[in-house]
Design a protein around this motif. Structure first.
Motif, PDB file in Angstrom:
ATOM      1  N   ASN A 107      13.685  18.580 -11.374  1.00 47.87           N
ATOM      2  CA  ASN A 107      14.244  19.678 -11.489  1.00 47.87           C
ATOM      3  C   ASN A 107      13.464  20.835 -12.298  1.00 47.87           C
ATOM      4  O   ASN A 107      13.362  22.111 -12.093  1.00 47.87           O
ATOM      5  N   LEU A 108      12.690  20.151 -13.204  1.00 44.96           N
ATOM      6  CA  LEU A 108      11.707  21.084 -13.970  1.00 44.96           C
ATOM      7  C   LEU A 108      10.450  21.485 -13.124  1.00 44.96           C
ATOM      8  O   LEU A 108      10.216  22.747 -12.969  1.00 44.96           O
ATOM      9  N   PHE A 109       9.991  20.559 -12.307  1.00 49.17           N
ATOM     10  CA  PHE A 109       8.969  21.053 -11.185  1.00 49.17           C
ATOM     11  C   PHE A 109       9.664  22.045 -10.277  1.00 49.17           C
ATOM     12  O   PHE A 109       8.830  22.833  -9.956  1.00 49.17           O
ATOM     13  N   ALA A 110      10.679  22.011  -9.711  1.00 45.71           N
ATOM     14  CA  ALA A 110      11.298  22.855  -8.878  1.00 45.71           C
ATOM     15  C   ALA A 110      11.552  24.061  -9.580  1.00 45.71           C
ATOM     16  O   ALA A 110      11.322  25.277  -9.150  1.00 45.71           O
ATOM     17  N   ALA A 111      11.820  24.165 -10.744  1.00 46.87           N
ATOM     18  CA  ALA A 111      12.139  25.649 -11.624  1.00 46.87           C
ATOM     19  C   ALA A 111      10.707  25.982 -11.794  1.00 46.87           C
ATOM     20  O   ALA A 111      10.577  27.211 -11.656  1.00 46.87           O
ATOM     21  N   SER A 112       9.596  25.459 -12.243  1.00 52.45           N
ATOM     22  CA  SER A 112       8.044  25.866 -11.975  1.00 52.45           C
ATOM     23  C   SER A 112       7.716  26.468 -10.771  1.00 52.45           C
ATOM     24  O   SER A 112       6.988  27.428 -10.750  1.00 52.45           O
ATOM     25  N   GLN A 113       8.218  25.903  -9.570  1.00 59.61           N
ATOM     26  CA  GLN A 113       7.743  26.503  -8.118  1.00 59.61           C
ATOM     27  C   GLN A 113       8.509  27.754  -8.131  1.00 59.61           C
ATOM     28  O   GLN A 113       7.814  28.610  -7.420  1.00 59.61           O
ATOM     29  N   LEU A 114       9.779  27.743  -8.517  1.00 62.42           N
ATOM     30  CA  LEU A 114      10.357  29.154  -8.202  1.00 62.42           C
ATOM     31  C   LEU A 114       9.736  30.295  -9.234  1.00 62.42           C
ATOM     32  O   LEU A 114       9.795  31.388  -8.889  1.00 62.42           O
ATOM     33  N   ALA A 115       9.471  29.655 -10.371  1.00 62.90           N
ATOM     34  CA  ALA A 115       8.931  30.814 -11.383  1.00 62.90           C
ATOM     35  C   ALA A 115       7.603  31.189 -10.712  1.00 62.90           C
ATOM     36  O   ALA A 115       7.161  32.418 -10.821  1.00 62.90           O
ATOM     37  N   TYR A 116       6.790  30.256 -10.087  1.00 61.31           N
ATOM     38  CA  TYR A 116       5.377  30.859  -9.515  1.00 61.31           C
ATOM     39  C   TYR A 116       5.601  31.759  -8.387  1.00 61.31           C
ATOM     40  O   TYR A 116       4.954  32.638  -8.219  1.00 61.31           O
ATOM     41  N   GLN A 117       6.581  31.347  -7.660  1.00 63.62           N
ATOM     42  CA  GLN A 117       7.093  32.121  -6.475  1.00 63.62           C
ATOM     43  C   GLN A 117       7.361  33.747  -6.799  1.00 63.62           C
ATOM     44  O   GLN A 117       7.130  34.800  -6.336  1.00 63.62           O
ATOM     45  N   ALA A 118       8.086  33.785  -7.953  1.00 57.38           N
ATOM     46  CA  ALA A 118       8.416  35.008  -8.740  1.00 57.38           C
ATOM     47  C   ALA A 118       7.289  35.436  -9.511  1.00 57.38           C
ATOM     48  O   ALA A 118       7.462  36.760  -9.988  1.00 57.38           O
ATOM     49  N   LYS A 119       6.265  35.066  -9.410  1.00 53.85           N
ATOM     50  CA  LYS A 119       4.913  35.361 -10.173  1.00 53.85           C
ATOM     51  C   LYS A 119       5.361  35.561 -11.671  1.00 53.85           C
ATOM     52  O   LYS A 119       4.733  36.488 -12.404  1.00 53.85           O
ATOM     53  N   ASP A 120       5.955  34.705 -12.018  1.00 54.70           N
ATOM     54  CA  ASP A 120       6.207  34.585 -13.718  1.00 54.70           C
ATOM     55  C   ASP A 120       5.566  33.526 -14.189  1.00 54.70           C
ATOM     56  O   ASP A 120       5.942  32.343 -14.452  1.00 54.70           O
ATOM     57  N   TRP A 121       4.376  33.857 -14.381  1.00 51.40           N
ATOM     58  CA  TRP A 121       3.258  32.853 -14.260  1.00 51.40           C
ATOM     59  C   TRP A 121       3.386  32.121 -15.743  1.00 51.40           C
ATOM     60  O   TRP A 121       3.117  30.810 -15.726  1.00 51.40           O
ATOM     61  N   ASN A 122       3.803  32.667 -16.930  1.00 56.16           N
ATOM     62  CA  ASN A 122       4.270  31.742 -18.150  1.00 56.16           C
ATOM     63  C   ASN A 122       5.254  30.821 -17.975  1.00 56.16           C
ATOM     64  O   ASN A 122       4.968  29.486 -18.319  1.00 56.16           O
ATOM     65  N   ALA A 123       6.289  31.220 -17.190  1.00 55.97           N
ATOM     66  CA  ALA A 123       7.450  30.514 -17.073  1.00 55.97           C
ATOM     67  C   ALA A 123       6.952  29.164 -16.240  1.00 55.97           C
ATOM     68  O   ALA A 123       7.313  28.176 -16.433  1.00 55.97           O
ATOM     69  N   ALA A 124       6.282  29.462 -15.061  1.00 59.41           N
ATOM     70  CA  ALA A 124       5.931  28.724 -14.462  1.00 59.41           C
ATOM     71  C   ALA A 124       4.792  27.380 -14.964  1.00 59.41           C
ATOM     72  O   ALA A 124       4.930  26.273 -14.593  1.00 59.41           O
ATOM     73  N   ILE A 125       4.059  27.837 -15.611  1.00 57.64           N
ATOM     74  CA  ILE A 125       3.177  26.814 -16.597  1.00 57.64           C
ATOM     75  C   ILE A 125       4.037  26.324 -17.455  1.00 57.64           C
ATOM     76  O   ILE A 125       3.627  24.935 -17.613  1.00 57.64           O
ATOM     77  N   SER A 126       4.947  26.830 -18.244  1.00 59.73           N
ATOM     78  CA  SER A 126       5.804  26.151 -19.205  1.00 59.73           C
ATOM     79  C   SER A 126       6.773  25.160 -18.453  1.00 59.73           C
ATOM     80  O   SER A 126       6.714  23.960 -18.836  1.00 59.73           O
ATOM     81  N   ARG A 127       7.517  25.410 -17.333  1.00 57.77           N
ATOM     82  CA  ARG A 127       8.202  24.450 -16.812  1.00 57.77           C
ATOM     83  C   ARG A 127       7.417  23.332 -16.165  1.00 57.77           C
ATOM     84  O   ARG A 127       7.822  22.115 -16.139  1.00 57.77           O
TER      85      ARG A 127
END
Length: 408
Positions: A107-127
């Protein structure tokens, strides 16, 4: 994703007595139950669910409430095909601290993918990093971290993350995707990261040997280093052996570095190869002049080889004479003789050690002594080290039987 819309309090109670008891607030249960029924009813209009969802979520008070609120938010987002709502629900579940251990990394990785798609780079990296820390070994989260850094114009951090992804594959004994290596080469080069560019260009040529990969590796090295004269000559010799001379400039710079007056045989070999490849024109002034000089000197140069060898074989032969003998025989393809002279030259005072070691390595590789060639190239220091690095990869490939892109 393993999230569902059915919380623990709505399921049959089959938990073991040792399992912790969920703590749901009365207010949230009252709001959730009718909403859950609508959510599970396929006839319910999605707009209705979207309108009622905020009120239900606002009633969540405890961590367990928040986890279930995240579940239904994610489910509504899935029904609505709304990635932003899906991401919000997933984050709610994760932030509640109640995500089951067996689902946490996924689920953490899924969250990082969704953050990446939203171009929320820092959240993508963190998750993504949290998913790694939670034991995720699927989906290549390091790659997502790398691309998030690249998107923020931070190539060094991106390369560091990509290197972890590549190392992870190698340590697991898995093949590294060619696209990853090419990405590392491209981003290192664009980011002006010399060491990384040379490393991954070499790795690209090593793992995926071809005319193109070798051409890229050599071209990148030439772009980062202003090689000329004898250093350039030895690098272009590698281009010839890997069949990666690409254009007229490559051929011209090669035969210019060889020098028609010093190495007429090799000069003619390069010119003839360039003309045959359609990259050189015999009528071009630069080409015709070099060919004329080389042709006029070729016979005498070959005839002088026995005399040169005799002088170089003398006990008191000078370093210059021994080097000249090694260079002459190497240029005419007599690698075994060249090897002997270069080894003798290494013991002479004032020897240009990196240059002689490089050419000794070439002579060894030309004879098929690939292990010894690699050991020799590993000793090269200074400005020639990058050249020796690529030559060592070539020797390693030949030792393994690689033929793609090679033209011995």
């Amino acid at each position: 994703m393993t999230a569902t819309a059915t919380p623990a309090f709505a399921a049959k109670k089959k938990e073991k007595e040792s399992a912790p008891k969920a703590n749901y607030s009365k207010e949230f249960v009252g709001a959730y139950q009718p909403f859950a029924q609508k959510l599970q009813d396929d006839s319910t209009d999605i707009a209705t669910l979207q309108a009622e969802l905020p009120q239900v979520v606002s009633m969540a008070k405890t961590p367990d409430d928040n986890f279930v609120a995240g579940q239904i938010t994610y489910s509504v987002g899935t029904k609505a095909k709304d990635l932003a709502t899906q991401r919000k629900g997933l984050d709610m579940m994760l932030d509640s601290g109640k995500t089951p251990a067996e689902s946490l990394a996924t689920n953490l990785f899924a969250a990082s993918q969704l953050a990446y798609q939203a171009k929320d780079w820092n959240a993508a990296i963190s998750r993504a990093q949290q998913s790694i820390d939670a034991g995720n070994n699927k989906g290549d989260p390091e790659l997502l971290i790398a691309e998030s850094w690249f998107a923020q114009k931070q190539p060094q951090k991106g390369i560091d993350a990509l290197e972890l992804a590549i190392s992870k594959k190698q340590q697991a004994g898995e093949a590294v995707p060619e696209a990853w290596i090419k990405r590392a080469v491209a981003m290192s080069y664009e980011g002006d990261l010399k060491e990384s560019a040379l490393k991954y260009a070499g790795l690209y040529a090593e793992l995926f040997p071809s005319v193109n990969s070798w051409g890229d590796a050599i071209a990148i090295e030439r772009n980062f280093y202003d090689f000329e004269g004898q250093s350039l000559l030895d690098l272009m010799r590698l281009s010839m052996r890997t069949n990666s001379l690409r254009n007229s400039r490559d051929y011209v710079e090669y035969f210019t570095a060889a020098d028609a007056r010093r190495l007429p045989g090799e000069t003619l070999k390069v010119i003839d190869a360039g003309i045959a490849a359609g990259q050189l024109s015999a009528s071009d002034v630069t080409v015709s002049e070099a060919k004329s000089i080389a042709t006029s000197r070729l016979s005498a140069d070959k005839s002088s080889l026995p005399s040169l060898a005799s002088d170089a074989d003398k006990a008191g032969a000078s370093l210059a004479t021994i080097n000249a003998a090694g260079d002459a025989f190497l240029s005419y393809g007599e690698a075994a003789k060249a090897e002997g002279y270069y080894k003798r030259a290494l013991d002479k005072p004032g020897v240009d050690t990196p240059r002689v070691l490089t050419r000794l390595g070439i002579a060894l590789a030309d004879q098929g002594k690939y292990a010894e060639a690699q050991q020799t190239f590993a000793k090269v220091q200074g400005e020639r080290q990058p050249i020796a690095y690529l030559w060592s990869i070539y020797a390693k490939q030949k030792a393994g039987g690689a033929t793609a892109g090679n033209n011995q």
